[in-house]
Design a protein around this motif. Structure first.
Motif, PDB file in Angstrom:
ATOM      1  N   LEU A   1       0.826  -1.214   0.000  1.00 18.16           N
ATOM      2  CA  LEU A   1       0.000   0.000   0.000  1.00 18.16           C
ATOM      3  C   LEU A   1       0.855   1.257   0.000  1.00 18.16           C
ATOM      4  N   GLY A   2       2.024   1.191   0.647  1.00 16.48           N
ATOM      5  CA  GLY A   2       2.912   2.351   0.626  1.00 16.48           C
ATOM      6  C   GLY A   2       3.423   2.660  -0.767  1.00 16.48           C
ATOM      7  N   CYS A   3       3.799   1.621  -1.521  1.00 11.35           N
ATOM      8  CA  CYS A   3       4.250   1.831  -2.897  1.00 11.35           C
ATOM      9  C   CYS A   3       3.114   2.346  -3.777  1.00 11.35           C
ATOM     10  N   ALA A   4       1.900   1.826  -3.554  1.00 12.29           N
ATOM     11  CA  ALA A   4       0.751   2.302  -4.335  1.00 12.29           C
ATOM     12  C   ALA A   4       0.472   3.768  -4.051  1.00 12.29           C
TER      13      ALA A   4
ATOM     14  N   ALA B   1       4.429   3.456  -9.817  1.00 16.13           N
ATOM     15  CA  ALA B   1       4.038   2.337  -8.957  1.00 16.13           C
ATOM     16  C   ALA B   1       4.707   1.046  -9.399  1.00 16.13           C
ATOM     17  N   LEU B   2       4.816   0.839 -10.718  1.00 18.53           N
ATOM     18  CA  LEU B   2       5.480  -0.357 -11.245  1.00 18.53           C
ATOM     19  C   LEU B   2       6.944  -0.397 -10.822  1.00 18.53           C
ATOM     20  N   LEU B   3       7.642   0.720 -10.967  1.00 20.19           N
ATOM     21  CA  LEU B   3       9.055   0.770 -10.599  1.00 20.19           C
ATOM     22  C   LEU B   3       9.241   0.621  -9.094  1.00 20.19           C
ATOM     23  N   LEU B   4       8.367   1.247  -8.305  1.00 17.30           N
ATOM     24  CA  LEU B   4       8.469   1.121  -6.856  1.00 17.30           C
ATOM     25  C   LEU B   4       8.238  -0.320  -6.412  1.00 17.30           C
ATOM     26  N   GLY B   5       7.310  -1.018  -7.065  1.00 19.91           N
ATOM     27  CA  GLY B   5       7.101  -2.426  -6.737  1.00 19.91           C
ATOM     28  C   GLY B   5       8.330  -3.264  -7.027  1.00 19.91           C
TER      29      GLY B   5
ATOM     30  N   VAL C   1       1.805  -2.038  -8.695  1.00 21.06           N
ATOM     31  CA  VAL C   1       2.850  -2.368  -7.719  1.00 21.06           C
ATOM     32  C   VAL C   1       3.129  -3.867  -7.736  1.00 21.06           C
ATOM     33  N   ILE C   2       2.082  -4.683  -7.733  1.00 21.99           N
ATOM     34  CA  ILE C   2       2.265  -6.136  -7.773  1.00 21.99           C
ATOM     35  C   ILE C   2       2.911  -6.569  -9.089  1.00 21.99           C
ATOM     36  N   SER C   3       2.567  -5.890 -10.182  1.00 24.09           N
ATOM     37  CA  SER C   3       3.206  -6.208 -11.463  1.00 24.09           C
ATOM     38  C   SER C   3       4.699  -5.939 -11.408  1.00 24.09           C
ATOM     39  N   GLY C   4       5.088  -4.830 -10.782  1.00 23.62           N
ATOM     40  CA  GLY C   4       6.509  -4.539 -10.639  1.00 23.62           C
ATOM     41  C   GLY C   4       7.223  -5.545  -9.765  1.00 23.62           C
ATOM     42  N   ALA C   5       6.569  -5.962  -8.666  1.00 18.17           N
ATOM     43  CA  ALA C   5       7.173  -6.975  -7.798  1.00 18.17           C
ATOM     44  C   ALA C   5       7.273  -8.318  -8.504  1.00 18.17           C
ATOM     45  N   ALA C   6       6.292  -8.626  -9.339  1.00 19.87           N
ATOM     46  CA  ALA C   6       6.329  -9.891 -10.071  1.00 19.87           C
ATOM     47  C   ALA C   6       7.463  -9.906 -11.089  1.00 19.87           C
ATOM     48  N   ALA C   7       7.693  -8.759 -11.738  1.00 16.88           N
ATOM     49  CA  ALA C   7       8.817  -8.676 -12.674  1.00 16.88           C
ATOM     50  C   ALA C   7      10.137  -8.747 -11.923  1.00 16.88           C
TER      51      ALA C   7
END
Length: 466
Positions: free
Chosen positions: A75-78, A101-105, A361-367
């Motif tokens: 939630l913080g990254c979002a 958000a993608l990069l932060l994730g 955010v989840i997409s960035g973490a998944a990558a």
């Protein structure tokens, strides 16, 4: 005389061998009988049971603390991604918030704040958020208002969308012909090329949200998702200034000569943009009113309606739940009374946008792998073909004598295809095309509804071209 039954010799030998193996297993290889408790699990004592309960409670506490820390980072990254669009450097980029958000994730996953490569639980959350957000962002897609207010833009929008589809097909044939896709030496898989092509086609028909909806429906890999989004944002940095410059050449209306905006229609589509006629602002940026107050019952009603539409869509077609739910949402927005849809649309817009940032955010973490967020040469070449075809379909037809619309209509619908409602409203306000604000936003909403369906329909054709 009583006859006794005799077992066959083979059956007797098999029975003896089974008994021998069981005795050997029970007594050990040495043939000696094991003492009691050796090789078997004795029942736990009272002390062992109490110790096990303490350890079990401790493991559950640690798991819960990890879950809360993951939720905090997510939630913080979002939130940080949503605030990033307020920065002066990023404010001109339409997709700055989701990209941030993608990069932060990805950064959070690399430093250990989020699971590296994401987990099944996070991916389930992402899928749920994507499905719920899609209907909520279309509660204003009233086809009656769209055709009434934006009929003049329907033809140029169709031509611009046709240019995007043509560019996607040509790019698939000449760039992704072998189906392979590499980025920084990393092979993304032979089946990812057509998914990226379909998602980028959907994005450049209805805006950035369609990119995720199509990518999620086609089960695009996280690396391919990040590559396509990063590449498209590089092209967006060049597209928006170029399109605005071309549109300005078609006529910039000074503030003193600008007509009044249809405020009732603006409120009907959720845009309360007001510029004072007597007090000319120092810049071309429109001043926005404070957002309306959203009640809890409106939020719950928006979420309930979205989930109900998805449920009906899944009942009708489990494999095509997203497109069916999109059609049902458009029908609901068109046929339901405004007293019902207006509060739901206001709440759905806020909740849907918030869910979008969680999704990215989840997409960035998944990558996870930051090198995968840099686009490959193939994706850049594909987008060059796509944008070139799109601009050709936008700029060339108005020059023909038999085409019934102007070039400024074509440029506005191009912005509606690529950027969505927000950038379309901003363009009309900056240039003073107030007569086109409401039609432009409505045609962009139509693109939101049609982009996902078009991208998913285009995917089988693109896959067959490999």
């Amino acid at each position: 005389m009583v006859r006794r039954f005799a077992f066959p010799a083979r059956a007797v030998s098999m029975t003896r061998s089974v008994r021998a193996r069981a005795r050997t297993k029970r007594e050990g290889k040495s043939g000696r009988r094991r003492p009691p408790g050796v090789g078997t699990r004795a029942p736990p004592t009272t002390t062992e049971r109490r110790l096990g309960q303490r350890l079990d409670r401790g493991s559950r506490t640690r798991a819960n603390s990890l879950s809360w820390s993951t939720a905090t980072a997510l939630l913080g990254c979002a939130w940080a991604g949503a605030e990033a669009k307020r920065l002066p450097v990023l404010s001109k980029l339409a997709e700055s918030g989701p990209v941030s958000a993608l990069l932060l994730g990805a950064v959070a996953a690399n430093v250990g704040l989020l699971p590296y490569g994401a987990e099944s639980d996070l991916l389930d959350i992402q899928n749920f958020c994507a499905n719920v957000a899609m209907p909520m962002l279309l509660f204003r897609a009233d086809l009656t208002v769209v055709f009434e207010k934006s009929l003049r833009l329907l033809l140029p929008f169709t031509v611009a969308a046709a240019g995007t589809i043509t560019g996607a097909i040509l790019g698939q044939v000449f760039v992704f012909a072998n189906g392979a896709l590499f980025t920084n030496g990393i092979f993304l898989g032979g089946g990812e090329a057509y998914k990226i092509a379909a998602a980028l086609a959907a994005k450049n028909i209805g805006g950035g949200l369609n990119y995720f909806f199509v990518g999620s429906a086609l089960q695009m890999s996280p690396e391919a998702f990040a590559v396509g989004l990063a590449a498209d944002n590089v092209f967006a940095l060049a597209y928006y200034p170029l399109n605005a410059w071309l549109a300005r050449r078609e006529g910039f209306v000074p503030y003193a000569e600008r007509s009044s905006v249809d405020q009732e229609a603006m409120r009907a589509i959720g845009l309360d943009v007001e510029v004072e006629e007597d007090d000319v602002p120092a810049s071309d940026e429109p001043r926005h009113r404070a957002p309306p107050t959203i009640a809890a019952d409106d939020v719950l009603g928006a979420v309930f309606t979205s989930v109900a539409l998805l449920t009906v869509g899944r009942i009708i077609s489990p494999d095509m739940m997203g497109p069916v739910a999109t059609l049902l949402t458009v029908l609901f927005a068109t046929l339901a009374p405004k007293s019902i849809t207006d509060p739901l649309a206001e709440a759905g817009q806020v909740v849907g946008e918030a869910l979008i940032f969680i999704i990215f955010v989840i997409s960035g973490a998944a990558a996870a792998n930051l090198t995968a967020l840099t686009a490959s040469t193939d994706v850049f070449t594909f987008l060059l073909v796509l944008y070139s075809c799109h601009f050709a379909f936008v700029l060339l037809p108005p020059a023909l004598p038999f085409v019934p619309y102007e070039r400024r209509d074509a440029l506005l619908t191009s912005n509606a295809c690529v950027g969505g409602p927000a950038t379309t409203a901003a363009l009309t306000q900056v240039l003073g095309w107030r007569d086109l604000t409401v039609p432009g936003v409505l045609i962009a909403l139509l693109g939101n509804a049609a982009g996902t369906i078009t991208g998913l329909s285009l995917a089988p054709l693109l896959a067959s071209l490999l």
